[in-house]
Design an enzyme around this catalytic site. Structure first.
Site: not given
Length: 1271
Positions: A517-518, A648, A704
């Site tokens: 996973d990152k 979100f 990001r």
């Protein structure tokens, strides 16, 4: 019975099973009863081990509808059998969602789906589920109450804590899950299900759905004991013990009983402890008192165990632990979902949207689904921290699922009933045991024939021939095999890795691909604000470090940063999503929430207010004395109230809020989200022309990026209208405000660990929920994708407007002008002959979750080729991570998965070795949990796995040799009607074997990962060669000893008076008269000679098999083993060259001449030399490198499927070796190697940039797609 009656349960799901119906047959039962009596209960054991035999021998086939017993078989690769009893329940109706009061009159609405459990004229129904068989008593009461109704017989069976009900309509058994199966739309949920149930409806539904409880029953010690003892191996041990007792081998029988008792006790302790831990985890807060709304607007307090789907639960304002899955229909909740997701970040849950009749289009009024509407769903086991509500209105939620159907229930079920781990080692171990049984069979026949020829009594024949079987199949094998794993588990614990599934440690030794996973795994958990880049008049400003400036305080950009988030204050502390937190903190603003008292003074929710700190606001003009002080303060205050939040959602990739500045009439909408999405919702003229280039520049560097947008709302939008408006009306025609650039730093350990894995030829793959370009950038930064390699992005589009599904290939970054490093990549096809080398660039595929889903559905054969070189999988949903793991396992990779437990539960559980970096409850799903929150645990686990695997091989080989050496000794002695003595067996089995087995397993793992992988099974060239050569060596030297002793000049048939050592002067004649008569003919020269030689042989093979480098530390570093071996060598040499009368008498060995002892010593030395030369030089150095090289995939520095630089090899030497050893082409074993071989000669692979691949209708045999070049 006809094949059609094979039903399929849970079609297309993980638990898919084939089902057949059976009816009990009395005469078959009677026959089986007779068989059980005749076999002394053994037949009963056999039927216990084989459920399919049990059903087929006692029942006859019938239709599933009339079945009394169902026989099920899983459709996965394990094809396991299960059986379940079908029960019948009486109920006043057949559909849990009927209203009993109107049952006879209510017609079903034309739009609703028909009910599976009743005639088509009844109202809609769900497919649901119950954890326990319902009692008859509540049903009886209900039937009495509704005497007018004909009680209905409902057939069901319970399997793995799930109830399956017979459904007449689909003619199959189905699961009842809950309200979701009614396919209710969001508006229907509000209009028809938010009023609550009457008590009668609730009791009636409870008959079907059962008690709302995730009951993990801790089995009694007696039950666990029976289950453990009925293991085939313990039954064999019991048989051995009875046999030895009959033959008066009491000591060893007692030793085996003690060992088995210890083994069973530790096993019971571990299993019981795991059950208790799981029970405690589930039982905490599982039963609470809850308030429910009844249909007549009453509020009633009941126990959470009485909740059923459809109940309306009132969420208390001070919070609670959710006892079920429920959907919010009014109010807002702040929830900690760490129990399910591993993220301890509070999440805001809003009420389910209720579209007004005019707005009910298909997309806005979709059927309720827990996954799709998870932002409105409160999941079982999660902690509601606080609620927000309107005055006089309660925060209500409709119960959707209860018991084991809930999200938590499913997690517990997956832990209670895990899939077996299929590993070649265990399958091969059984095959090996079968070979030993076959060898024992030969000895069995041989001993019977020999005994009959020598007219031996029948009792002795039976005991001695059966004894051969117990010698050949060692009863101590399970304990010996477990020891290595237990030691490995202890070593892992020492380095902070905890294991709940010890059998998986061996499997980890085979891992050749690791998925990471990152966020939180490769990179730091939090994000840091790197900078902001504002937009004005459709063009970008220069990037700025932060927005904490006086001149920006009243800008829309900062207002958006300060309001567009889901932060909340819990006990005075700001908490929420880490990204939101960083963004809000960067503004320096202050957030204030209304208290409950303030809210109750108004007739609506008081908004959350944000305002800048005083020091940032420009100084105001001083108030004149005439001015009203309060008015002055009001005009000078700058505050923004958040009126409505649209949380979100990963489907929308954005969130937005409606806010109002203090003193303003009109409201503002602010939005933040994925830049591409936000830009698409903004007016074209407000988005800068160079938007795409700027964005790509940041994402390529691994930042990001989040975009912000704003819009002034029309003055006609009042507070009330905003509360009910659809978010699509708000999120349109926005003005683009700019970008926030966040940095996600790599963890310090990441690059070095990945480099270690690459050196060991272990592939690494990134599976993340983050943006594609960011993921590719991080993959390059950490060395997962070397700088010179090409990245090919696969963009797949589903079929649209009659066009077939297609994949567009584009290259992520344009190749640089500098000459590329090209490496020699020898595909397996070129191994022999190797005259032309194919040079090729290394390439990697990258794709997002949407493309992955399209490719999986429309290009199934393409998927296997893509996963072969796929390195980056971005925007992957949790279930897609699991599907990727399965796809990789489908091409024969041994897959490791490392995640922080957040949304990786399924993948962690499915991988061969899943390591969770989070110690939260979600890690219960993962076989391994690491204390160190970085990936340095991965190489450690693989090293320990390899060491444990090699230890298992060593122990298995040693145990096999031990039984064969003893078998050879006994078979040779049987030929002269002799045997080994009771105490000789005892000395060999306990002093030598147990001591050596338990110490030879202690070698720690080698300090670094090497590129060679251990073999995956026992049935592999090197291991078979090793075992067979050692057997032949031992057989040869024992036979030489046996024949040579009889050729000696002093040899005679031994009697108590025989004196070949000239000891008569020391022996008193009266002692001879006291000597007991030796019934078993134990004491003789053959026995003594073979005893000495075989004892040394056990020690020789122990040392020869105890391998060190490259997977374990060398044996000389394992001091308990070295000390044990030296003590045994010293003791054996001592009793051989310096006989001690008491020891000789105890071991029943006789005195032999000194020169024969010298000869025995020479035989032992030659035996040792031959064993060492064959194992170390011939096997390890010559044969391993030449003949068996294909067993360790990637041993030549080639792993065709591994997209990592593999290092140069000496091609000249390689040519010579391959010409010597492979005159014909070697077919690779693993499927990924086959594929790599095919692709290496495919001219169309890899796809060229800007080409498109279209899905074609599947032909009879052939490809399902074709490449097309874009014009």
């Amino acid at each position: 019975m006809e094949k059609e009656d094979l039903k399929v349960l849970n079609k297309g799901e993980e638990e898919e099973m084939e089902l057949q119906g059976y009816r009990l047959c009395r005469w078959r039962l009677a026959l089986v009863g007779v068989g059980v009596l005749c076999t002394g209960g053994f037949l009963l054991l056999l039927l216990y081990w084989m459920p399919e035999w049990c059903v087929k021998s006692t029942c006859t086939r019938t239709t599933a509808r009339d079945a009394e017993v169902v026989l099920m078989r899983s459709t996965d690769e394990f094809r396991r059998w299960f059986l379940a009893r079908v029960r019948v329940m009486l109920a006043p109706g057949s559909n849990p969602f009927h209203s009993l009061e109107t049952q006879t009159t209510s017609p079903s609405s034309p739009s609703s789906p028909t009910c599976p459990f009743s005639s088509p004229a009844s109202p809609p129904l769900a497919n649901g589920h119950t954890p326990h068989p319902s009692d008859g008593s509540p049903a009886q009461e209900l039937i009495k109450r509704y005497a007018d109704y004909q009680p209905t017989q409902i057939r069901y069976f319970t399997f793995h804590s799930t109830k399956y009900y017979w459904n007449d309509e689909v003619q199959n058994f189905e699961v009842l899950n809950g309200l979701e199966d009614l396919q209710v739309s969001c508006s229907t949920l509000h209009s028809e299900h938010s009023a609550g149930l009457t008590r009668n409806q609730q009791e009636y539904r409870k008959l079907f759905f059962g008690v709302n409880e995730i009951a993990v029953k801790v089995p009694s010690v007696f039950k666990l004991l029976i289950k453990e003892v009925l293991n085939p191996f313990y039954i064999f041990q019991l048989f051995s013990v009875i046999l030895w007792s009959a033959d008066e081998y009491y000591y060893y029988a007692v030793a085996i009983v003690i060992m088995s008792v210890i083994s069973i006790a530790t096993s019971l302790y571990t299993i019981k402890k795991q059950y208790v831990m799981l029970h405690d985890m589930v039982a905490a807060h599982s039963i609470v008192r809850v308030s429910v709304c009844r249909a007549n607007n009453e509020i009633e307090e009941i126990l959470s165990t009485d909740l059923v789907p459809g109940d309306v639960m009132v969420i208390p304002s001070n919070g609670t632990i959710m006892p079920c899955d429920a959907v919010l229909v009014s109010g807002t909740c702040i929830v900690n979902e760490s129990m399910l997701t591993g993220e301890s970040v509070p999440v805001t849950k809003t009420n389910l949207p209720n579209p007004l009749p005019g707005e009910r289009e298909e997309d806005t009024d979709s059927a309720y689904n827990t996954e799709e509407h998870k932002r409105h769903t409160l999941f079982c086991g999660t902690h509601v921290i606080q609620t927000r509500f309107y005055t006089g209105e309660l925060v209500k939620a409709v119960v959707v699922r209860t018991g084991f159907s809930t999200a938590k229930g499913q997690l517990v079920r997956s832990i209670l009933y895990p899939k077996p781990t299929d590993f070649k080692l265990y399958r091969d171990a059984y095959l090996f045991l079968l070979c030993l049984v076959a060898v024992a069979g030969i000895g069995f026949v041989y001993s019977i024939v020999l005994s009959i020829m020598n007219k031996v009594p029948a009792k002795t024949i039976i005991i001695e021939s059966l004894d051969i079987i117990t010698i050949t199949v060692p009863p101590a094998l399970p304990a010996a095999m477990t020891a290595g794993i237990v030691y490995a588990q202890r070593r892992l614990k020492r380095i902070g890795i905890f294991c709940i599934s010890p059998q998986r440690i061996n499997i980890c030794g085979q891992i050749n691909l690791v998925c990471f996973d990152k966020t939180g795994t490769l990179t730091e958990d939090g994000l840091d604000l790197w900078g902001v880049q504002r937009v004005e008049n459709g063009s970008f400003h220069l990037s700025e470090e932060n927005a904490y400036k006086e001149n920006l305080v009243k800008s829309q950009f900062v207002a958006c940063m300060a309001t567009c988030h889901s932060l909340t204050k819990i006990e005075g502390q700001l908490s929420g999503d880490p990204l939101d937190l960083k963004m809000f903190e960067a503004t320096g603003w202050i957030l204030e929430e209304a208290t409950e008292e303030e809210t109750s003074l108004h007739n609506r929710i008081m908004p959350t207010v944000v305002r800048p700190p005083k020091q940032l606001l420009p100084p105001e003009p001083v108030a004149s004395p005439e001015q009203d002080m309060e008015l002055y303060e009001l005009s000078s205050a700058y505050e923004i109230g958040i009126v409505r939040q649209f949380p979100f959602s990963s489907a929308h990739q954005r969130m937005s809020v409606v806010a109002r500045r203090l003193g303003e009439k009109r409201m503002d909408a602010y939005m933040k989200g994925a830049p591409e999405v936000v830009a698409s919702l903004c007016k074209k003229e407000t988005v800068p022309e160079n938007f795409a280039e700027v964005l790509e520049g940041y994402t390529k560097q691994g930042f990001r990026v989040i975009a912000l947008a704003h819009r002034r709302l029309e003055s006609k939008l009042t507070w009330h209208k905003v509360q009910n408006i659809n978010r699509d009306h708000i999120e349109a025609n926005m003005e683009f405000l700019g970008l926030i650039i966040m940095q996600n730093k790599l963890k310090a350990e990441t690059p070095a660990v990945l480099q270690d894995l690459h050196r060991a030829h272990i592939r690494t793959v990134m599976v993340t929920g983050d943006n594609m370009l960011t993921a590719i950038s991080v993959a390059r930064d950490c060395g997962m994708i070397p700088p010179q390699d090409t990245v090919i992005i696969a963009d797949a589009l589903p079929p649209h407007n009659g066009q077939a599904a297609k994949i567009t290939w584009r290259y992520a970054d344009k190749p640089s002008k500098t000459p590329r490093l090209e490496e020699v990549n020898i595909s397996l096809e070129d191994v022999c002959p190797i005259d032309e080398h194919k040079t090729q660039e290394m390439y990697h595929f990258a794709m997002n979750g949407k493309s992955f889903a399209v490719i999986e559905e429309h290009f199934p054969d393409m998927l296997q080729k893509l996963v072969l070189h796929g390195t980056v999988f971005a925007r992957m949903a949790p279930d897609q991570k699991t599907q990727l793991i399965e796809a990789l396992q489908g091409v024969d990779y041994f897959v490791g998965m490392c995640g922080d437990g957040a949304n990786d539960c399924g993948a962690l559980k499915r991988a061969h070795g899943g390591i969770s970096l989070s110690e939260l409850e979600a890690s219960v799903a993962s076989p391994f949990t690491s204390r160190t929150p970085n990936i340095s645990c991965v190489p450690s686990l693989i090293r320990e796995g390899r060491a444990a695997l090699i230890t298992s091989f060593c122990v298995f080989k040693f145990m096999a040799l031990y039984s064969i050496i003893q078998y050879i000794s006994v078979t040779l002695l049987y030929s002269i009607l002799s045997n080994l003595g009771d105490f000789q067996f005892l000395f060999i089995d306990i002093a030598i074997i147990l001591l050596i087995v338990f110490t030879m397993s202690l070698n720690p793992a080698w300090k670094e990962l090497v590129s060679r992988r251990p073999p995956s099974g026992l049935i592999s060239g090197p291991l078979l060669f090793s075992v067979l050569t050692q057997i032949l060596i031992c057989l040869g030297f024992q036979t030489i000893t046996f024949l040579w002793v009889r050729q000696q000049s002093w040899y005679t048939v031994w009697t108590p008076s025989t004196d070949v050592c000239n000891r008569s002067s020391h022996i008193n004649m009266s002692d001879l008269n006291d000597t007991e008569i030796d019934d078993h003919n134990i004491q003789n020269f053959e026995n003594t000679s073979l005893f000495y030689v075989s004892c040394f042989q056990y020690l020789i093979v122990a040392i020869v098999f105890s391998k060190g480098k490259p997977f374990r530390q060398p044996s000389y570093k394992n001091w308990p083993f070295v000390v044990s071996a030296l003590i045994l060598y010293f003791f054996l040499l001592f009793i051989m060259f310096h006989p001690v009368e008491d020891i000789d008498e105890f071991l029943e060995i006789v005195c032999v001449p000194y020169e024969w002892r010298i000869k025995l010593f020479i035989i032992i030395l030659i035996n040792a030399a031959v064993s060492v030369v064959v194992e170390t030089f011939i096997l390890d150095i010559i044969l391993w490198k030449l003949v068996f090289s294909r067993d360790k995939q990637g041993s030549f520095g080639i792993t065709p499927a591994a997209p990592t630089p593999q290092g140069a090899i000496d091609l000249g030497a390689f040519k010579c070796l391959t010409r010597l050893c492979c005159p014909r082409k070697l077919a690779p074993k693993a499927r990924y190697m086959h594929l790599a071989q095919e692709l290496s000669v495919d001219p169309d692979w890899p796809p060229k940039p800007t080409t498109t691949t279209e899905a074609k209708p599947r032909p009879e045999n052939g490809s399902t797609y074709q490449f097309m070049i874009n014009s």
